[in-house]
Design a protein around this motif. Structure first.
Motif, PDB file in Angstrom:
ATOM      1  N   GLY A   9       0.858  -1.182   0.000  1.00 37.98           N
ATOM      2  CA  GLY A   9       0.000   0.000   0.000  1.00 37.98           C
ATOM      3  C   GLY A   9       0.894   1.230   0.000  1.00 37.98           C
ATOM      4  N   LYS A  10       0.311   2.358  -0.389  1.00 39.53           N
ATOM      5  CA  LYS A  10       1.123   3.587  -0.498  1.00 39.53           C
ATOM      6  C   LYS A  10       1.694   4.008   0.854  1.00 39.53           C
ATOM      7  N   ASP A  11       1.059   3.555   1.957  1.00 39.97           N
ATOM      8  CA  ASP A  11       1.509   3.933   3.300  1.00 39.97           C
ATOM      9  C   ASP A  11       2.898   3.420   3.633  1.00 39.97           C
ATOM     10  N   ILE A  12       3.308   2.334   2.985  1.00 39.24           N
ATOM     11  CA  ILE A  12       4.577   1.721   3.398  1.00 39.24           C
ATOM     12  C   ILE A  12       5.593   1.682   2.253  1.00 39.24           C
ATOM     13  N   LEU A  13       5.377   2.579   1.297  1.00 41.02           N
ATOM     14  CA  LEU A  13       6.294   2.601   0.157  1.00 41.02           C
ATOM     15  C   LEU A  13       7.710   3.002   0.580  1.00 41.02           C
ATOM     16  N   ARG A  14       7.806   3.988   1.482  1.00 43.03           N
ATOM     17  CA  ARG A  14       9.121   4.492   1.874  1.00 43.03           C
ATOM     18  C   ARG A  14      10.008   3.363   2.433  1.00 43.03           C
ATOM     19  N   PHE A  15       9.398   2.516   3.246  1.00 43.70           N
ATOM     20  CA  PHE A  15      10.179   1.418   3.838  1.00 43.70           C
ATOM     21  C   PHE A  15      10.704   0.479   2.751  1.00 43.70           C
ATOM     22  N   HIS A  16       9.860   0.257   1.745  1.00 47.49           N
ATOM     23  CA  HIS A  16      10.230  -0.702   0.692  1.00 47.49           C
ATOM     24  C   HIS A  16      11.142  -0.108  -0.374  1.00 47.49           C
ATOM     25  N   ALA A  17      10.945   1.173  -0.654  1.00 53.73           N
ATOM     26  CA  ALA A  17      11.682   1.758  -1.782  1.00 53.73           C
ATOM     27  C   ALA A  17      12.946   2.484  -1.335  1.00 53.73           C
TER      28      ALA A  17
END
Ligand code: ME8
Length: 623
Positions: A349-357
């Motif tokens: 989900g867009k909420d956890i993009l920072r952690f993944h990207a």
């Protein structure tokens, strides 16, 4: 010859759109093909129909040539991949969901992400790929520890119970995950410690002290400048962490390498708007990341310093490789890690993009491991335009949706209502409208009326197409058989799942007017040969369409293929084309409705509910 005239004669217009030198090559290739090949091409349209060959040659060879173009482009595309950290040994296709916190039972948002991955995994398997599809639960951290305390249970008992809800959901929604990982598993914990040691040995971890804002709900650190009205930008409460010893990951050193990586791999983050957000976040400057805590215990202990437990995101992200057996011993045959890493796709989900990207590729690059190939961040479901939350009492329970409407309608609605990547608002009204319009009124209707007509007028067998194909027939078949080439890039490369279902619908919506215009009920009185051909073309087009609907609505598509007597070994995407066409004379089962209309349970009742609906829904539910 003008293009219009060529069209009338049934030439493929795509051919004439190629440059003339290319057309010459194709014509030479075609002329040199043997007559045996041409006979085979007729059999692509109507296999086992040697008697029809002389009459059908012009149309069928046309389709055959078209097919050759298709297969060339497919195999070329299949081998060219955007592959950050490409691993030449990799053979499989690896897709993952986030692993969900077990602080509460799953809601529609969790079901949505896993469903999207399930559709992609099923699609890739049917397209002949060796797929590994992973989901699971994220069971450590302060949030889970607090939820367990609130429930008056030990963290382990609590996570065992809640994790089970996610497994049950996977069963109910018929998700085809190959593995369900839990971060409390011993092998996962060992993998997280191994990654830590690898980072430490490479000099990327140091001991310091952390002081600052932390949100337990988001399990994330925030700087003062990120806060909005004293809260996290997500609206979550934040607490001040009084200076405590903490290990840090040297994230600041990865700012430039990450920006270079994004530039070299433009498809790494999708959609485009999210990619831009990540890039500007990284350009804004990266601070070293606190990766251990000492004020609670529910986590993986830091190797050789068990006063600290690891930051839950470092623990959680590692699931994507621990599930493949990292750090595996080298073996002679490819290990799961070698077969599947780097992941082809992390859906989040867009909420956890920072952690993944940001964090995840930085950890991996620092450890000398390949980053994943692509991260797709989808949008947010809301209810009445409000965030879904327990405190607002507007949580949508996916199990209840399946009970109310049936599994395939639920899968279909979630995958087609909202462009994948955008936010969407849930309502029963939109659900009922979409499912009834497309599944009942278009797809179900075309199946039902063509098969009912065949049952009555063709002795319940696949009709024999004894008249030559018309332009309309060729166009109908070409639309259906060309579908795979249209939808493959949408699913595999773009994850445009809504456009995938739109493309299937377009062909179905072309089939209904085709059937009306050809009017087999009139032909029955005037030209029975032509009637049989029209019916054959209709059900043969429906066969290709049903094959491609399988990932979206598996139980219903399987029922449709049963009604067309398609053998189970001819249900791969390789069978979409003429090679596996229906054999005239094959007995067909008695037709029955597959898509009863659904009703809004909250709408005022004006009559009896359809009993057929209840029956259908029971059938599509998991055992
Ligand atoms: O973040 N609409 O877990 P989580 C759409 N454990 N999707 C939604 C949604 C909504 N309203 N609500 C949740 C975590 N989701 C971490 C992940 S991964 C290494 C660790 C989906 O239980 C969406 O995919 O909070 C979102 O990213 C995820 O659930 C968050 O799940």
């Amino acid at each position: 010859m003008h293009v219009r005239r060529r069209q009338q004669l049934g030439y493929p217009t795509t051919f004439w759109s190629f440059p003339s030198f290319f057309r010459v090559i194709v014509v030479v290739m075609y002329a040199s093909s043997t007559s045996a090949l041409r006979r085979k091409s007729a059999a692509f349209v109507f296999p086992g129909a040697r008697g029809y060959i002389p009459r059908l040659r012009s149309h069928s060879s046309l389709l055959f040539n078209e097919r050759r173009f298709f297969s060339t482009s497919v195999s070329a595309a299949a081998t060219v991949k955007d592959s950050p950290g490409s691993n030449s040994k990799k053979t499989g296709y690896y897709v993952t969901t986030p692993i969900y916190y077990v602080n509460d039972k799953p809601h529609i948002g969790h079901a949505y992400t896993t469903l999207a991955c399930d559709v992609i995994a099923r699609f890739m398997r049917l397209d002949g790929r060796d797929v590994f599809f992973l989901t699971g639960t994220d069971e450590h951290g302060q949030k889970v520890e607090q939820s367990a305390a609130k429930a008056g249970k030990s963290p382990q008992t609590f996570v065992d119970e809640v994790s089970q809800n996610f497994r049950s959901l996977a069963k109910i929604m018929e998700f085809t995950n190959d593995k369900f990982i839990r971060t409390t598993q011993a092998d996962h914990k060992a993998a997280v410690q191994a990654l830590w040691k690898q980072l430490e040995a490479a000099g990327h971890i140091y001991l310091g002290a952390y002081e600052g804002w932390y949100s337990v709900r988001d399990e994330a650190y925030y700087t003062e400048s990120e806060l909005v009205d004293g809260k996290a930008p997500t609206g979550a409460e934040v607490v001040w962490v009084v200076k405590e010893p903490s290990y840090f990951f040297k994230l600041s050193a990865w700012q430039e390498p990450l920006l270079e990586f994004y530039a070299a791999h433009p498809n790494f983050i999708a959609p485009e708007s999210r990619r831009n957000e990540v890039i500007s976040f990284v350009k804004g400057g990266l601070k070293d990341l606190s990766i251990s805590r000492t004020t609670f215990k529910w986590g993986v202990p830091v190797p050789e310093d068990d006063d600290h437990v690891m930051y839950v995101w470092m623990d959680a992200l590692t699931n994507y490789i621990s599930a493949l057996g990292y750090p595996e011993a080298k073996g002679s045959s490819p290990t799961p890690y070698q077969r599947f890493w780097p992941a082809d796709l992390h859906v989040v989900g867009k909420d956890i993009l920072r952690f993944h990207a940001v964090y995840w590729p930085a950890f991996l690059m620092a450890a000398g491991l390949a980053p994943p190939r692509r991260i797709f961040a989808h949008g947010w479901w809301t209810k009445d335009r409000q965030k879904i939350s327990k405190s607002l009492g507007n949580v949508i329970d996916p199990v209840r949706l399946v009970e109310q409407f049936g599994l395939d309608p639920t899968r279909y609605f979630l995958m087609s209502e909202v462009p994948f990547g955008n936010d969407g608002d849930f309502s029963n009204d939109a659900f009922v409208r979409r499912v009834n319009n497309q599944l009942a009124n278009e797809l179900g209707n075309l199946f039902q009326r063509s098969l009912a007509f065949i049952a009555k007028n063709c002795e319940g067998q696949v009709p024999e197409p004894t008249s030559a194909l018309t332009e309309a027939d060729v166009a109908m078949l070409r639309s259906a058989r060309g579908l795979l080439e249209t939808v493959r890039p949408l699913v595999r490369d773009e994850q445009a799942l809504h456009r995938y279902s739109e493309a299937l619908n377009r062909v179905v919506n072309e089939g209904n007017p085709y059937f009306d215009e050809q009017a087999p009920w009139t032909l029955r009185k005037t030209d029975k040969d032509r009637m049989a051909t029209v019916l054959y073309v209709t059900v043969e087009a429906l066969r290709s369409v049903a094959l491609l609907y399988q990932p979206l609505i598996p139980a219903s598509a399987s029922k449709l293929l049963d009604l067309l007597a398609v053998p189970s070994e001819r249900r791969m995407f390789a069978d979409v084309g003429a090679d596996a066409a229906l054999t005239p004379g094959t007995p067909l089962p008695k037709p029955e409705g597959v898509f009863p209309r659904v009703e809004d349970p909250d709408a005022p009742k004006d009559g009896a509910a359809s009993p057929a609906k209840q029956k259908q829904h029971k059938k599509t539910k998991a055992p």
